[in-house]
Design a protein around this motif. Structure first.
Motif, short mmCIF file in Angstrom:
data_model
loop_
_atom_site.label_atom_id
_atom_site.label_comp_id
_atom_site.label_asym_id
_atom_site.label_seq_id
_atom_site.Cartn_x
_atom_site.Cartn_y
_atom_site.Cartn_z
N GLY A 1 121.30 108.04 15.28
CA GLY A 1 120.45 108.93 15.42
C GLY A 1 119.07 108.17 15.53
O GLY A 1 117.88 108.81 16.40
N ILE A 2 118.77 107.12 15.15
CA ILE A 2 117.61 106.44 15.24
C ILE A 2 117.19 106.24 16.82
O ILE A 2 116.08 106.37 17.08
N ASP A 3 118.25 105.67 17.43
CA ASP A 3 117.94 105.58 18.85
C ASP A 3 117.54 106.72 19.53
O ASP A 3 116.96 106.92 20.66
N PHE A 4 118.09 107.88 19.20
CA PHE A 4 117.97 109.22 20.01
C PHE A 4 116.68 109.73 19.56
O PHE A 4 115.79 110.14 20.39
N ASP A 5 116.11 109.30 18.19
CA ASP A 5 114.74 109.67 17.75
C ASP A 5 113.89 108.78 18.74
O ASP A 5 112.78 109.43 19.40
N GLU A 6 114.20 107.68 18.92
CA GLU A 6 113.25 106.71 19.77
C GLU A 6 113.23 107.21 21.52
O GLU A 6 112.14 107.24 22.00
N ALA A 7 114.41 108.07 21.64
CA ALA A 7 114.49 108.38 23.14
C ALA A 7 113.53 109.61 23.32
O ALA A 7 112.71 109.42 24.28
#
Length: 757
Positions: free
Chosen positions: A203-209
């Protein structure tokens, strides 16, 4: 009674569950949420670390002192620096675990007999060895560990009677890691046939996206910021939280907008679910590839699988279900709340491997990828105690991120404070036009022994609590740091009113021209009651409660407040300080701070007598106040272990009802004798109660069942049980008695019940 403890120390959230004699249930890690953020805050004086929600509240104002997502860094040789102080990742994880243990021991009154921690399946010996240091640093000498997929499969097996020889795949997409694991049920437990993962994906990477999308759509406005400017770091910290909120909203809505509040500039960046899916599709495709590789290494074909089990908070993204189902052609099964499966399985493992659960969780098969169906309805009429239904939440109010307008209010107030201005004077509600006459309310109809869900409408952000205007035309719903105003006839959202802090509960003045919202507000150094003009749906001002919201022994949460019949006084329970603030609405002064016992959750005022009832959650009591003198007249024992949560008076004032949260019961209190006259069973974890205008029926929201119990107040029996949405948290009844409205926080919906004709 002896118990075991399972803890899921995740990358972004911590969850815990306890188990006794084969029955596992979630443990509430905070005042506002079942889980707690995996964050730590280092104070300015180098004092001890603060964890969880208290740390999250500091993220916006002191991002350099808050550690988050550090589980990903386990094994790195470079320590984390928070506010100039170095910390090893193991020490930060130990601080999180210590806080969980302290909460559990304080609540249970004893230490657990056994503790089991979970970790990602793709960790190698080095990181597993480091992880074993965490419980030792937290003071635990004998702790077991298991992989997260093992725990999830154990919980699934307990809920669905997993047969010996049955094979399942676990797709675990959490906040920071992805694990794909194939498991088979054996006589002596669960065998891992194969595992593969993507080490840094979640989820961290999706937030960053989404953050990258915002930067691109604003022409690189984020890249242009000077991060040496404290205002810029505060703005980026807030924006990251709003990106998380947007991601969560897109799991139920098809479009949303990300508020972008930068120094000297404000924008809104729209984003659709389709755009978000395009941003994360490549990452999710990599998880599909990993799962396919795991099947090959385990020598298992998709046809050999009885199900693919989705766990982890990020598995709630609709694209995940759709892609997994399309690729493998097997039943895709998910929990009501995938974040809880690992903790519940860990508790079951700690309790002795695969015990049968008494009240199994609900797992939904979703081969089409359209999300879980509504649970089947129970019988229309019950002659005895209501049946138990599959669980969902315990106190179930998930904290949400803060929208831009709240930041605007907060920054303005902080600037005023820095300039030495008296904010309590500047932001006191200003006198308005003369009080308008009450809006006409249709005559109330007779309530029925049964109720039906006539419609459901969406409310993005997870409605936590709600109130209805005296004329019945509008609902005010708290979500994150805003109050959403919805039209009761159409369900259409007509306004969103920001609150400087985190709103808790809403009440209307008797004639409906003002609404009052209790709010947790770290920016001001004390909690506040926000005042709204209910005619224009605009923010009017703030009333300080005198209760600190900064960290320390005096921090407190504000719970269910009440307003007097003439609108002149507010009664505000201060959860952690054990008091009720009595506030004069004419000049915003605090008339009294009345000690009422531990953990007051709710204040209810009698419509016919100078009497207030305040529920004390932990000691299992209800405190009676004389509102003429603001003094305690009696403490009414409800019972040990029942945890009174909310209270309501009948319209004629002749009886009051109190929900007994942990007791799964409803208590009836005689306001004359101030004693409990009877107690009846309702559903699991009753959290809210409201009366029909004719007083013949009341309605109890059962948070763990996601149901509403209909109560005949004359016979004091349950006459109907109605399934509503996931995370059912609170119920209100329209003034005309035709409908009731239920806030479903996890489902992001409001259920409309027809209760009268």
């Amino acid at each position: 009674m002896a118990f075991s403890l399972g803890v899921d120390l995740g990358t972004t959230y911590i969850a815990a569950a306890t188990a006794r004699a084969g029955h596992a249930e979630m443990f509430n890690l905070g005042n506002q949420s079942m889980s707690a953020p995996a964050m730590v805050y280092q104070g300015p004086n180098g004092d001890s670390l603060v964890t969880g929600q208290a740390a999250q509240h500091q993220l916006i104002f002191h991002p350099e002192r808050v550690g988050r997502d550090f589980k990903r860094k386990l094994g790195d040789k470079i320590p984390l620096v928070l506010g100039g102080t170095e910390h090893e990742v193991t020490a930060l994880l130990a601080a999180l675990l210590s806080d969980v243990l302290a909460r559990v021991v304080r609540y249970e009154g004893a230490e657990p007999d056994s503790v089991l921690l979970t970790h990602p399946a793709n960790w190698g010996p080095y990181r597993r060895g480091l992880f074993e240091e965490v419980p030792q640093l937290a003071g635990l000498l004998d702790t077991a560990t298991a992989t997260e997929p093992e725990a999830a499969a154990t919980h699934y097996g307990n809920s669905r009677s997993l047969e010996v020889g049955e094979t399942i795949a676990v797709y675990d997409l959490g906040g920071g890691t992805f694990d794909a694991t194939v498991l088979r049920k054996q006589e002596d437990g669960i065998e891992i046939l194969g595992t593969e993962g993507v080490e840094r994906l979640g989820g961290i990477d999706f937030d960053e996206a989404i953050l990258t999308h915002v930067n691109r759509e604003t022409g690189g406005a984020l890249d242009a910021l000077d991060m040496r400017d404290p205002q810029s770091s505060v703005a980026i910290a807030r924006l990251r939280m709003d990106c998380i909120s947007a991601k969560e909203a897109l799991s139920s809505a098809t479009e949303t907008a990300v508020p972008v509040f930068l120094p000297n500039r404000y924008l809104e960046v729209p984003i659709t679910r389709a755009q978000f899916e395009d941003l994360v599709r490549a990452d999710i495709e990599s998880t599909i590839t990993a799962l396919a590789g795991t099947l090959r290494s385990a020598r298992v074909t998709p046809a050999d699988l009885s199900a693919i089990l989705l766990v982890g908070g990020s598995s709630q993204i609709p694209l995940v279900t759709r892609m997994v189902s399309e690729q493998f052609g097997r039943p895709v099964v998910t929990d009501v709340d995938p974040k809880k499966a690992i903790a519940l399985g860990a508790a079951a493992l700690a309790d002795g491997q695969n015990p049968p659960t008494e009240a199994p969780y609900t797992w939904y098969e979703d081969p089409g990828g359209d999300g879980p169906p509504e649970p089947p309805p129970p019988p229309a009429t019950l002659s005895g105690p209501p049946p138990e239904f599959p669980g969902n939440d315990r106190e179930g109010r998930r904290r949400r991120s803060v929208p831009w307008a709240a930041v605007l209010v907060s920054l303005v107030l902080v600037l005023l404070l820095a300039g030495g201005l008296a904010w309590a004077t500047w932001f006191r509600p200003q006198p308005g036009p003369p009080t308008p006459p009450p809006s006409p309310v249709p005559a109330a109809v007779a309530s029925s022994d049964t109720a039906t869900v006539s419609s459901t409408f969406p409310v993005a952000g997870g409605p936590q609590t709600l109130a209805i205007s005296p004329d019945g035309s509008r609902l005010y719903l708290t979500t994150g740091t805003s109050v959403v105003v919805a039209d009761t006839a159409s369900g259409r959202v007509v306004a969103t009113v920001p609150v400087a802090g985190s709103p808790q509960f809403v009440v209307f003045s008797p004639v409906g021209h003002r609404a009052y919202v209790s709010a947790y507000s770290p920016a001001f150094g004390q909690n506040v009651v926000a005042v709204f003009d209910a005619q224009s749906n605009s923010f009017v001002g703030l009333i300080p409660t005198g209760q600190k919201s900064a960290m320390g022994s005096e921090q407190t949460w504000l719970y269910g407040l009440a307003v007097s019949a003439d609108g002149s006084r507010l009664y505000v329970p201060n959860h952690d300080s054990g008091t009720v603030s009595v506030i004069n609405t004419a000049d915003d002064s605090t008339l009294a701070q009345v000690p009422v016992g531990d953990t007051p959750h709710w204040a209810a005022l009698s419509p016919t007598a100078p009497l207030a009832l305040v529920t004390n959650h932990m000691p299992g009591t209800v405190t009676a106040l004389n509102t003429s003198t603001d003094t305690v007249t009696r403490v009414i024992p409800i019972g040990q272990g029942v945890s009174p949560h909310s209270a309501a008076f009948a319209p004629d004032g002749k009886i009051a009802e109190v929900t007994d949260y942990d007791g799964d019961t409803l208590s009836f209190i005689d306001p004359t004798t101030l004693s409990v006259v009877t107690t009846i069973p309702v559903g699991r974890d009753p959290q809210s109660v409201a009366f029909a205008p004719d007083g013949r029926h009341s309605y109890v929201v059962n948070n763990d069942d996601n149901t509403v119990s209909v109560i005949d107040t004359a016979t004091r029996k349950v006459t109907d049980v109605v399934p509503v949405g996931a995370g059912a948290a609170m119920v209100v009844v329209a003034p005309d008695g035709r409908h009731a409205f239920v806030a479903n926080q996890t489902a992001n919906t409001v259920s409309v019940l027809t209760i009268g004709s």
